[in-house]
Design a protein around this motif. Structure first.
Motif, PDB file in Angstrom:
ATOM      1  N   ASN A 233      -6.882  -0.920  -7.802  1.00  0.00           N
ATOM      2  CA  ASN A 233      -6.046  -2.350  -8.705  1.00  0.00           C
ATOM      3  C   ASN A 233      -6.758  -0.937 -10.513  1.00  0.00           C
ATOM      4  O   ASN A 233      -7.088  -1.841 -11.189  1.00  0.00           O
ATOM      5  N   GLY A 234      -7.887  -0.017  -9.836  1.00  0.00           N
ATOM      6  CA  GLY A 234      -8.754   0.059 -11.292  1.00  0.00           C
ATOM      7  C   GLY A 234      -9.883  -0.057 -11.935  1.00  0.00           C
ATOM      8  O   GLY A 234     -10.773   0.004 -12.195  1.00  0.00           O
ATOM      9  N   LEU A 235     -10.122  -1.500 -10.842  1.00  0.00           N
ATOM     10  CA  LEU A 235     -11.149  -2.178 -10.859  1.00  0.00           C
ATOM     11  C   LEU A 235     -12.738  -1.742 -10.346  1.00  0.00           C
ATOM     12  O   LEU A 235     -13.266  -2.573 -10.199  1.00  0.00           O
ATOM     13  N   GLY A 236     -12.292  -0.859  -9.600  1.00  0.00           N
ATOM     14  CA  GLY A 236     -13.341  -0.522  -8.275  1.00  0.00           C
ATOM     15  C   GLY A 236     -14.703   0.580  -9.168  1.00  0.00           C
ATOM     16  O   GLY A 236     -14.298   0.825  -9.819  1.00  0.00           O
ATOM     17  N   CYS A 237     -15.525  -0.037  -7.829  1.00  0.00           N
ATOM     18  CA  CYS A 237     -17.175   0.395  -9.225  1.00  0.00           C
ATOM     19  C   CYS A 237     -16.979   2.176  -8.103  1.00  0.00           C
ATOM     20  O   CYS A 237     -16.250   2.623  -6.921  1.00  0.00           O
ATOM     21  N   ARG A 238     -18.103   3.214  -8.581  1.00  0.00           N
ATOM     22  CA  ARG A 238     -18.063   4.098  -7.413  1.00  0.00           C
ATOM     23  C   ARG A 238     -18.911   3.736  -6.134  1.00  0.00           C
ATOM     24  O   ARG A 238     -18.599   4.069  -4.853  1.00  0.00           O
ATOM     25  N   SER A 239     -19.655   2.572  -5.578  1.00  0.00           N
ATOM     26  CA  SER A 239     -20.093   2.017  -4.517  1.00  0.00           C
ATOM     27  C   SER A 239     -18.963   1.280  -3.779  1.00  0.00           C
ATOM     28  O   SER A 239     -19.662   0.856  -3.403  1.00  0.00           O
ATOM     29  N   SER A 240     -18.206   0.794  -4.608  1.00  0.00           N
ATOM     30  CA  SER A 240     -17.188  -0.492  -3.702  1.00  0.00           C
ATOM     31  C   SER A 240     -16.575  -0.088  -2.355  1.00  0.00           C
ATOM     32  O   SER A 240     -16.380   0.915  -2.423  1.00  0.00           O
ATOM     33  N   ASP A 241     -16.209  -1.163  -1.518  1.00  0.00           N
ATOM     34  CA  ASP A 241     -15.938  -0.716  -0.379  1.00  0.00           C
ATOM     35  C   ASP A 241     -14.331  -1.015  -0.518  1.00  0.00           C
ATOM     36  O   ASP A 241     -13.860  -0.896  -1.515  1.00  0.00           O
ATOM     37  N   ALA A 242     -13.562  -0.135   0.402  1.00  0.00           N
ATOM     38  CA  ALA A 242     -12.303   0.041   1.034  1.00  0.00           C
ATOM     39  C   ALA A 242     -11.470  -0.892   1.253  1.00  0.00           C
ATOM     40  O   ALA A 242     -11.913  -1.105   2.949  1.00  0.00           O
ATOM     41  N   ASP A 243     -10.497  -0.919   1.045  1.00  0.00           N
ATOM     42  CA  ASP A 243      -9.731  -2.929   1.840  1.00  0.00           C
ATOM     43  C   ASP A 243      -8.571  -1.595   1.934  1.00  0.00           C
ATOM     44  O   ASP A 243      -7.758  -0.864   1.462  1.00  0.00           O
ATOM     45  N   MET A 244      -7.925  -2.079   3.105  1.00  0.00           N
ATOM     46  CA  MET A 244      -6.614  -1.179   4.218  1.00  0.00           C
ATOM     47  C   MET A 244      -5.942  -1.868   4.691  1.00  0.00           C
ATOM     48  O   MET A 244      -6.656  -3.655   5.499  1.00  0.00           O
ATOM     49  N   CYS A 245      -3.973  -2.419   3.800  1.00  0.00           N
ATOM     50  CA  CYS A 245      -3.838  -3.308   5.236  1.00  0.00           C
ATOM     51  C   CYS A 245      -3.046  -2.226   5.989  1.00  0.00           C
ATOM     52  O   CYS A 245      -2.486  -0.848   5.219  1.00  0.00           O
ATOM     53  N   LEU A 246      -2.744  -2.946   7.097  1.00  0.00           N
ATOM     54  CA  LEU A 246      -1.633  -2.060   8.119  1.00  0.00           C
ATOM     55  C   LEU A 246      -0.892  -3.007   8.452  1.00  0.00           C
ATOM     56  O   LEU A 246      -0.585  -3.969   9.078  1.00  0.00           O
ATOM     57  N   VAL A 247       0.029  -2.386   7.460  1.00  0.00           N
ATOM     58  CA  VAL A 247       1.503  -3.061   7.633  1.00  0.00           C
ATOM     59  C   VAL A 247       2.515  -2.098   9.288  1.00  0.00           C
ATOM     60  O   VAL A 247       3.130  -1.568   9.408  1.00  0.00           O
ATOM     61  N   MET A 248       3.023  -3.056  10.433  1.00  0.00           N
ATOM     62  CA  MET A 248       3.477  -2.640  11.418  1.00  0.00           C
ATOM     63  C   MET A 248       5.104  -3.111  10.832  1.00  0.00           C
ATOM     64  O   MET A 248       5.686  -4.030  10.503  1.00  0.00           O
ATOM     65  N   SER A 249       5.907  -2.329  11.698  1.00  0.00           N
ATOM     66  CA  SER A 249       7.180  -2.758  11.883  1.00  0.00           C
ATOM     67  C   SER A 249       7.386  -4.068  12.294  1.00  0.00           C
ATOM     68  O   SER A 249       6.777  -4.378  13.250  1.00  0.00           O
ATOM     69  N   ARG A 250       8.792  -4.582  12.614  1.00  0.00           N
ATOM     70  CA  ARG A 250       9.029  -5.683  12.812  1.00  0.00           C
ATOM     71  C   ARG A 250       8.896  -5.772  14.342  1.00  0.00           C
ATOM     72  O   ARG A 250       8.601  -6.955  15.061  1.00  0.00           O
ATOM     73  N   ASN A 251       8.908  -4.831  15.006  1.00  0.00           N
ATOM     74  CA  ASN A 251       9.143  -4.932  16.238  1.00  0.00           C
ATOM     75  C   ASN A 251       7.631  -4.735  17.212  1.00  0.00           C
ATOM     76  O   ASN A 251       8.096  -4.271  18.598  1.00  0.00           O
ATOM     77  N   ARG A 252       6.519  -3.287  16.518  1.00  0.00           N
ATOM     78  CA  ARG A 252       5.895  -3.976  16.702  1.00  0.00           C
ATOM     79  C   ARG A 252       5.123  -4.676  16.226  1.00  0.00           C
ATOM     80  O   ARG A 252       3.556  -4.626  16.778  1.00  0.00           O
ATOM     81  N   ARG A 253       4.959  -5.613  15.889  1.00  0.00           N
ATOM     82  CA  ARG A 253       4.319  -6.781  15.315  1.00  0.00           C
ATOM     83  C   ARG A 253       3.806  -7.612  16.190  1.00  0.00           C
ATOM     84  O   ARG A 253       4.909  -7.729  16.762  1.00  0.00           O
ATOM     85  N   GLY A 254       2.291  -7.985  16.352  1.00  0.00           N
ATOM     86  CA  GLY A 254       1.948  -9.650  16.981  1.00  0.00           C
ATOM     87  C   GLY A 254       0.610  -9.858  16.351  1.00  0.00           C
ATOM     88  O   GLY A 254       0.628  -9.959  15.537  1.00  0.00           O
TER      89      GLY A 254
ATOM     90  N   ASN B 113      -7.511  -4.724   7.796  1.00  0.00           N
ATOM     91  CA  ASN B 113      -6.816  -6.449   8.041  1.00  0.00           C
ATOM     92  C   ASN B 113      -4.778  -5.699   8.241  1.00  0.00           C
ATOM     93  O   ASN B 113      -4.328  -4.927   8.295  1.00  0.00           O
ATOM     94  N   ILE B 114      -4.481  -6.655   8.861  1.00  0.00           N
ATOM     95  CA  ILE B 114      -2.470  -6.437   9.835  1.00  0.00           C
ATOM     96  C   ILE B 114      -2.536  -7.738   9.182  1.00  0.00           C
ATOM     97  O   ILE B 114      -2.277  -8.406   8.745  1.00  0.00           O
ATOM     98  N   ASN B 115      -1.198  -6.479   8.157  1.00  0.00           N
ATOM     99  CA  ASN B 115       0.348  -7.122   7.695  1.00  0.00           C
ATOM    100  C   ASN B 115      -0.105  -8.072   6.463  1.00  0.00           C
ATOM    101  O   ASN B 115       0.940  -9.303   6.747  1.00  0.00           O
ATOM    102  N   ASN B 116      -1.055  -8.115   6.023  1.00  0.00           N
ATOM    103  CA  ASN B 116      -1.352  -9.382   4.348  1.00  0.00           C
ATOM    104  C   ASN B 116      -1.036  -8.561   3.160  1.00  0.00           C
ATOM    105  O   ASN B 116      -1.256  -8.142   2.589  1.00  0.00           O
ATOM    106  N   THR B 117       0.805  -8.866   3.466  1.00  0.00           N
ATOM    107  CA  THR B 117       1.606  -8.420   2.183  1.00  0.00           C
ATOM    108  C   THR B 117       1.204  -8.688   1.033  1.00  0.00           C
ATOM    109  O   THR B 117       0.936  -7.915  -0.258  1.00  0.00           O
ATOM    110  N   VAL B 118       0.770  -9.873   1.350  1.00  0.00           N
ATOM    111  CA  VAL B 118       0.022 -10.592  -0.185  1.00  0.00           C
ATOM    112  C   VAL B 118      -0.402  -9.589  -0.539  1.00  0.00           C
ATOM    113  O   VAL B 118      -0.818  -9.686  -2.138  1.00  0.00           O
TER     114      VAL B 118
END
Length: 315
Positions: free
Chosen positions: A42-63, A109-114
């Motif tokens: 989002n442009g508000l990170g520092c050089r030392s900021s951690d990296a947040d990732m979201c893995l979005v699964m397709s509907r037939n793979r969701r659990g 995280n998984i599927n946190n699309t918000v």
């Protein structure tokens, strides 16, 4: 400005987060997509900021998210380039791990699309005015130095701090920012296809503010607003409405001392629950406002050179 330029995330840092080994872990999942979210995007990170990732699964793979993350945790333990994968069973469960041989930490995280939608909405605000990113970075550094920027200990999360800064900039007599959600609802619709979300902000024309206040004046005004002007007992901070909303009898805000409306009504409400933490936060705002108003020197509330050196040593 010196502090911001020394600490802001560089394009090379962003590339590293996008294309680090973690991205390779999901190549075999052709029906899943990995999004970089949070401050690294989002442009508000520092050089030392951690990296947040979201893995979005397709509907037939969701659990169940815990089950998927547990499976990934077992996989990560066998990989030579991943260090210390930990499953954290929060409201939004995450798998936290490090890239071996570096200080770069990931939260998956998984599927946190918000979170994906919030990332690109925040990015739109961050680049709406040249003063936004510097003042937010400095305020985050100040809050961390003042020990009021740790949600795990009952104080303010970085997300909450950012919303507090945006709200303040919206409520000035000459606003620095509008409500982008109100002005461009079609660009930030919660029903927009996820793949189109990164494109939404590209259709927003530049915002030209008549407010020409310096960064120093805005920082001093931010501290004053929350030390003196804002009515914590009766108002809720709202970026969506670009104003303070009355704290009604809703269960969301009952028995909470600092209330910040999230970007989307179905997201987690941000609040400070403990009176002692609230008093600590209020004291830091008041004391920092007193010192900065008196000395007009950032070093009076934040050791700039020390922060710059710490940031450099963590790269």
């Amino acid at each position: 400005v010196e502090l911001f330029e020394a600490c802001q995330q560089q394009s090379s840092d962003l590339t590293r987060r996008k294309f680090t080994y973690a991205n390779q872990l999901f190549v075999s999942l052709s029906d899943a997509r990995l999004y970089l979210t949070g401050s690294s995007m989002n442009g508000l990170g520092c050089r030392s900021s951690d990296a947040d990732m979201c893995l979005v699964m397709s509907r037939n793979r969701r659990g169940d998210a815990i089950h998927i993350l547990s499976t990934l945790q077992r996989l990560f333990r066998s990989l030579s380039y991943v260090d210390n994968p930990q499953l954290i069973r929060a409201k939004v469960p995450i798998l936290r791990f490090r890239e071996k041989g570096s200080d770069l930490e990931f939260d998956l995280n998984i599927n946190n699309t918000v979170g994906i939608r919030n990332t690109f909405l925040l990015r739109s605000y961050a680049y709406a005015d040249l003063r936004i990113r510097p003042i937010i970075l400095v305020i985050k550094k100040w809050a961390r130095h003042s020990q009021i920027n740790d949600a795990s200990k009952g104080t303010l999360s970085s997300y909450t701090l950012v919303l507090m800064v945006l709200h303040y900039l919206q409520t000035l007599n000459e606003p620095v920012l509008p409500s982008l959600q109100k002005d461009y609802p079609e660009c930030f619709s919660p029903f927009m296809e996820l793949d189109l979300v990164p494109e939404g902000s590209k259709h927003i024309p530049p915002y030209i503010s008549r407010n020409q206040s310096s960064l120093g004046d805005l920082l001093l005004g931010f501290l004053k607003y929350y030390a003196i002007d804002f009515r914590w007992d009766s108002h809720v901070i709202s970026v969506r409405e670009a104003r303070a909303l009355p704290k009604n009898n809703s269960h969301l805000w009952r028995n909470k001392y600092i209330c910040v409306e999230p970007f989307e009504n179905n997201n987690v409400a941000r609040a400070v629950h403990e009176k002692s933490k609230f008093e600590t936060i209020k004291f830091q705002f008041a004391e920092s406002y007193r010192k900065l108003e008196q000395k007009k020197d950032l070093d009076s509330i934040l050791p700039v050179r020390t922060v710059i050196n710490e940031e450099s040593s963590r790269r």
